[in-house]
Design a protein around this motif. Sequence first.
Motif, short mmCIF file in Angstrom:
data_model
loop_
_atom_site.label_atom_id
_atom_site.label_comp_id
_atom_site.label_asym_id
_atom_site.label_seq_id
_atom_site.Cartn_x
_atom_site.Cartn_y
_atom_site.Cartn_z
N PRO A 78 25.31 -30.86 -18.33
CA PRO A 78 25.18 -32.11 -18.12
C PRO A 78 23.73 -32.48 -18.31
N GLY A 110 26.14 -40.07 -8.16
CA GLY A 110 25.00 -39.41 -8.99
C GLY A 110 24.78 -37.88 -8.58
N ARG A 111 25.83 -37.28 -7.76
CA ARG A 111 25.26 -35.93 -7.48
C ARG A 111 25.97 -34.84 -8.27
N LEU A 112 25.43 -33.69 -8.33
CA LEU A 112 25.87 -32.56 -9.32
C LEU A 112 26.32 -31.49 -8.28
N VAL A 114 21.27 -35.46 -17.36
CA VAL A 114 21.16 -36.33 -16.37
C VAL A 114 19.79 -36.71 -16.13
N GLU A 128 29.54 -33.05 -12.55
CA GLU A 128 29.13 -34.57 -11.80
C GLU A 128 30.04 -34.75 -10.47
#
Length: 417
Positions: free
Chosen positions: A186, A218-220, A188, A214
């Motif tokens: 990702p 907005g967390r991963l 980000v 994801e």
Amino acid sequence: MSSDAGLDERLQVLEAVTDSALTSLGLDAVLVKLLEQVVGLLRVDTAAVLLVERGSDELVATAALGIEEEVWQGVRVRIGQGFAGQVVVRRRPVVLNRVDHSTVINPLLWEKGIRTMLGVPMVVRDEVLGVLHVGSLTPRRFTDTDTELLQLVGDRLALAVHAQLAIAERAATSALQRSLLPGRLPTVPDLEFAARYVPGASTGVGGDWYDVFELSGGRLGIAIGDVAGHGLTAAVIMGRVRSALRAYALDSADPGAVLSKLDRQASHFERGTMVTIGYAVVDPSVGELRLSLAGHLPPVLAVPDRPAAFVDVPVGPPVGFGLATGHRRSGSVELPPGGVIAFYTDGLVERRDKPLDDGLALLRESIITGAPEAVCARVMKAMVGMRPAQDDVALLVMRRTAARDHRAGAGSRFFSR
């Protein structure tokens, strides 16, 4: 043609065919080619190959001549039952002089009008891979010479099948592994990633994997794992565990709760399997990771102006270790601006000729702050170097590039080895 001279002649013809067939043709073509030769040399009307299906107790019709319906209709015979099933159990040639419902499971054989059958086991390294059998539409007596010739073909077919299955399994395992690893990590704000995956030099592709995905807000989610074992079976289990973890990650923001759910799933659907996993949820805006470890080695954290250290979070038993109803704990890790955290599997640090602590110490020394791609290159040079690792290696490096709304008072937690 049962004399020694006749046998020698037929063996010479067969060897000429099999030598060329086994080196230039694929498995399906080899089977058909040899069945054609068997029918001609033994003057029989039918010939068929049934192979043991991996992970089951059944034989599956794979190639046939004169009774192609066996393959077209997907005939299966349970090991120990019927004619072919008895050949597997006895592990020696079997002659059948009466073909009917009392001696043969597959009705196609007696409906075809076969009167007499001869079957031989296909064995490699003491493992029965399948059965080769021939049949005659008229009564006949199969001689010792006929049996010897058919067993020779069965032995050669077993070698060809074993080799082709090994090639096919390696290709399938490699393709599955590639399909399950992230094609692109990702992109980000505030975070950068780099990764490496290398199959073991002696074990080939196995059950190691890493994943970044994801989540809401907005967390991963970040996962690293290793299924015990190697080959296609380990890769398939890895795929199922990976998919289950992703599904549970959508239900909970607590990594420990996610792995607890995965325990229950594995105890039911993956019995006898052991998987080590590290799973983390990272919030880039505050630079905090929540991490839970299921028998997995702890990641290494490097921050500016401080030596790298192993992250100090609780370590529980591997998934599938019998903790189906337990609750796993999670720990918090602060990742300050410029900080780098490296997740890895044991193939990176374990060596047969060195203590594990030596490998861990070398890994810790090789982790520095910097661009993740440069860190990966540095780690692989230090840990693998000029000698290929014997086991799978998976490495995932993440760096936080900026600080936003950094939490006051949060402290990093480490332990050193």
